[in-house]
Design a protein around this motif. Structure first.
Motif, PDB file in Angstrom:
ATOM      1  N   PRO A  57      49.045  42.971  50.858  1.00  0.00           N
ATOM      2  CA  PRO A  57      49.477  43.227  49.478  1.00  0.00           C
ATOM      3  C   PRO A  57      50.974  42.983  49.319  1.00  0.00           C
ATOM      4  N   SER A  58      51.363  42.542  48.134  1.00  0.00           N
ATOM      5  CA  SER A  58      52.780  42.350  47.824  1.00  0.00           C
ATOM      6  C   SER A  58      53.287  43.576  47.062  1.00  0.00           C
ATOM      7  N   THR A  59      54.567  43.609  46.793  1.00  0.00           N
ATOM      8  CA  THR A  59      55.130  44.756  46.052  1.00  0.00           C
ATOM      9  C   THR A  59      54.522  44.846  44.656  1.00  0.00           C
ATOM     10  N   GLU A  60      54.123  43.700  44.076  1.00  0.00           N
ATOM     11  CA  GLU A  60      53.522  43.696  42.738  1.00  0.00           C
ATOM     12  C   GLU A  60      52.164  44.399  42.716  1.00  0.00           C
ATOM     13  N   ASP A  61      51.513  44.483  43.868  1.00  0.00           N
ATOM     14  CA  ASP A  61      50.190  45.101  43.936  1.00  0.00           C
ATOM     15  C   ASP A  61      50.241  46.629  43.971  1.00  0.00           C
ATOM     16  N   HIS A 113      35.613  31.935  38.005  1.00  0.00           N
ATOM     17  CA  HIS A 113      35.494  33.396  38.052  1.00  0.00           C
ATOM     18  C   HIS A 113      36.345  33.895  39.206  1.00  0.00           C
ATOM     19  N   THR A 114      37.312  34.734  38.909  1.00  0.00           N
ATOM     20  CA  THR A 114      38.148  35.295  39.952  1.00  0.00           C
ATOM     21  C   THR A 114      37.892  36.785  40.083  1.00  0.00           C
ATOM     22  N   ASP A 115      37.533  37.174  41.303  1.00  0.00           N
ATOM     23  CA  ASP A 115      37.348  38.584  41.632  1.00  0.00           C
ATOM     24  C   ASP A 115      38.318  38.928  42.757  1.00  0.00           C
ATOM     25  N   LEU A 116      39.495  38.334  42.683  1.00  0.00           N
ATOM     26  CA  LEU A 116      40.562  38.607  43.645  1.00  0.00           C
ATOM     27  C   LEU A 116      41.302  39.860  43.189  1.00  0.00           C
ATOM     28  N   VAL A 117      41.913  40.571  44.128  1.00  0.00           N
ATOM     29  CA  VAL A 117      42.588  41.816  43.746  1.00  0.00           C
ATOM     30  C   VAL A 117      44.105  41.738  43.900  1.00  0.00           C
ATOM     31  N   SER A 118      44.605  40.652  44.465  1.00  0.00           N
ATOM     32  CA  SER A 118      46.045  40.599  44.717  1.00  0.00           C
ATOM     33  C   SER A 118      46.777  39.714  43.710  1.00  0.00           C
ATOM     34  N   TYR A 119      48.014  40.064  43.495  1.00  0.00           N
ATOM     35  CA  TYR A 119      48.909  39.321  42.611  1.00  0.00           C
ATOM     36  C   TYR A 119      49.054  37.881  43.096  1.00  0.00           C
ATOM     37  N   SER A 120      49.415  37.711  44.376  1.00  0.00           N
ATOM     38  CA  SER A 120      49.721  36.370  44.878  1.00  0.00           C
ATOM     39  C   SER A 120      48.497  35.463  44.876  1.00  0.00           C
ATOM     40  N   SER A 121      47.337  35.987  45.294  1.00  0.00           N
ATOM     41  CA  SER A 121      46.118  35.172  45.330  1.00  0.00           C
ATOM     42  C   SER A 121      45.693  34.747  43.930  1.00  0.00           C
ATOM     43  N   THR A 122      45.784  35.682  42.987  1.00  0.00           N
ATOM     44  CA  THR A 122      45.377  35.383  41.611  1.00  0.00           C
ATOM     45  C   THR A 122      46.285  34.331  40.993  1.00  0.00           C
ATOM     46  N   LEU A 123      47.585  34.525  41.092  1.00  0.00           N
ATOM     47  CA  LEU A 123      48.525  33.581  40.488  1.00  0.00           C
ATOM     48  C   LEU A 123      48.428  32.215  41.154  1.00  0.00           C
ATOM     49  N   PHE A 124      48.334  32.187  42.472  1.00  0.00           N
ATOM     50  CA  PHE A 124      48.228  30.919  43.195  1.00  0.00           C
ATOM     51  C   PHE A 124      46.974  30.160  42.785  1.00  0.00           C
ATOM     52  N   SER A 125      45.843  30.851  42.712  1.00  0.00           N
ATOM     53  CA  SER A 125      44.570  30.208  42.371  1.00  0.00           C
ATOM     54  C   SER A 125      44.597  29.617  40.970  1.00  0.00           C
ATOM     55  N   LEU A 126      45.049  30.404  40.000  1.00  0.00           N
ATOM     56  CA  LEU A 126      45.072  29.917  38.622  1.00  0.00           C
ATOM     57  C   LEU A 126      46.036  28.742  38.476  1.00  0.00           C
ATOM     58  N   SER A 127      47.197  28.847  39.105  1.00  0.00           N
ATOM     59  CA  SER A 127      48.192  27.774  39.010  1.00  0.00           C
ATOM     60  C   SER A 127      47.680  26.493  39.663  1.00  0.00           C
ATOM     61  N   THR A 128      46.877  26.635  40.713  1.00  0.00           N
ATOM     62  CA  THR A 128      46.357  25.479  41.437  1.00  0.00           C
ATOM     63  C   THR A 128      45.183  24.820  40.722  1.00  0.00           C
ATOM     64  N   GLU A 146      42.118  46.714  35.979  1.00  0.00           N
ATOM     65  CA  GLU A 146      42.004  47.663  37.089  1.00  0.00           C
ATOM     66  C   GLU A 146      43.128  47.511  38.099  1.00  0.00           C
ATOM     67  N   TYR A 147      43.521  46.279  38.392  1.00  0.00           N
ATOM     68  CA  TYR A 147      44.542  46.015  39.398  1.00  0.00           C
ATOM     69  C   TYR A 147      45.822  45.519  38.732  1.00  0.00           C
ATOM     70  N   LYS A 148      46.900  46.253  38.938  1.00  0.00           N
ATOM     71  CA  LYS A 148      48.168  45.895  38.283  1.00  0.00           C
ATOM     72  C   LYS A 148      48.655  44.524  38.705  1.00  0.00           C
ATOM     73  N   GLY A 149      48.460  44.172  39.969  1.00  0.00           N
ATOM     74  CA  GLY A 149      48.892  42.860  40.446  1.00  0.00           C
ATOM     75  C   GLY A 149      48.130  41.735  39.781  1.00  0.00           C
ATOM     76  N   VAL A 150      46.832  41.936  39.572  1.00  0.00           N
ATOM     77  CA  VAL A 150      45.996  40.924  38.911  1.00  0.00           C
ATOM     78  C   VAL A 150      46.446  40.751  37.467  1.00  0.00           C
ATOM     79  N   LYS A 151      46.650  41.861  36.777  1.00  0.00           N
ATOM     80  CA  LYS A 151      47.090  41.794  35.376  1.00  0.00           C
ATOM     81  C   LYS A 151      48.445  41.110  35.269  1.00  0.00           C
ATOM     82  N   LEU A 152      49.360  41.459  36.162  1.00  0.00           N
ATOM     83  CA  LEU A 152      50.682  40.849  36.151  1.00  0.00           C
ATOM     84  C   LEU A 152      50.596  39.349  36.399  1.00  0.00           C
ATOM     85  N   ALA A 153      49.761  38.945  37.359  1.00  0.00           N
ATOM     86  CA  ALA A 153      49.610  37.518  37.663  1.00  0.00           C
ATOM     87  C   ALA A 153      49.055  36.760  36.468  1.00  0.00           C
ATOM     88  N   ILE A 154      48.040  37.303  35.825  1.00  0.00           N
ATOM     89  CA  ILE A 154      47.442  36.637  34.666  1.00  0.00           C
ATOM     90  C   ILE A 154      48.423  36.603  33.504  1.00  0.00           C
TER      91      ILE A 154
END
Length: 197
Positions: A57-61, A113-128, A146-154
């Motif tokens: 997890p990153s600090t954003e998570d 469909h993304t069911d990732l829970v981390s900030y970095s994984s979510t942002l990386f996947s969508l950007s890619t 539910e997950y602050k990191g996911v919301k922040l990434a989106i």
């Protein structure tokens, strides 16, 4: 917004379905049931998961999970290939590694469909992947509220691509709909009421 309602937004869009984070397979099983029941078009599926549990997890998570948590066996994902008469490709590894190379398929994407829970994984996947998503395609994000990191990434992704996407969300599901955006340069003549195209 229910999953069927969300996935049906892309009914008229050609392309595959990308599943990011398989877990126990509950969501993908539901999506396949929609396809098999002819509620929505059948699509080729690309399934990405580490099967090693969560990454660091990153600090954003904000400590929402621990590394290695939610580790699941790969066999249920292997077995799901036999539940639909479409191509199902399984890619093992963390998305930061498995998506490093450009999305290899020439086939465009209709649903992510993304069911990732981390900030970095979510942002990386969508950007890619978002450049391969067809106009009218959808990104369905489980865990959006539910997950602050996911919301922040989106939210960060939307800040950068706000002209291309509309966000709808209900309870725990965020749905991003890709719309066509055309940047038409305009030139204002001396007569401000006349615009040259």
């Amino acid at each position: 917004m229910k999953y069927l309602e969300a996935i049906k937004l892309a009914d008229n869009v050609e392309g595959s379905l990308i599943e990011l984070g398989f877990g126990r397979g509950k969501n993908l099983t539901e999506f396949i049931s929609f396809m098999n029941n002819n509620d929505t078009p059948k699509r080729n599926i690309r399934l990405y998961d580490s099967f090693e549990g969560y990454n660091e997890p990153s600090t954003e998570d904000e400590k929402a999970f621990v590394k290695g948590g939610h580790k699941r066996p790969i066999q249920p994902a292997m077995d799901i290939r036999h539940t639909i008469k479409k191509e199902v490709k399984l890619v093992k590894g963390y998305v930061e590694d498995s998506l490093k190379e450009p999305y290899a398929s020439k086939e465009k994407i209709a649903v992510i469909h993304t069911d990732l829970v981390s900030y970095s994984s979510t942002l990386f996947s969508l950007s890619t992947l978002h450049t391969k998503l067809n106009i009218g395609g959808v990104i369905i994000a489980t865990g959006y509220s539910e997950y602050k990191g996911v919301k922040l990434a989106i939210d960060e992704f939307l800040d950068e691509y706000k002209k291309e996407y509309i966000l709808k969300y209900d309870k725990n599901i965020g749905v991003l709909i890709k719309r066509q955006y055309i940047n038409v340069p305009t030139k204002i003549n001396k007569d401000r009421n006349k615009i040259s195209w």
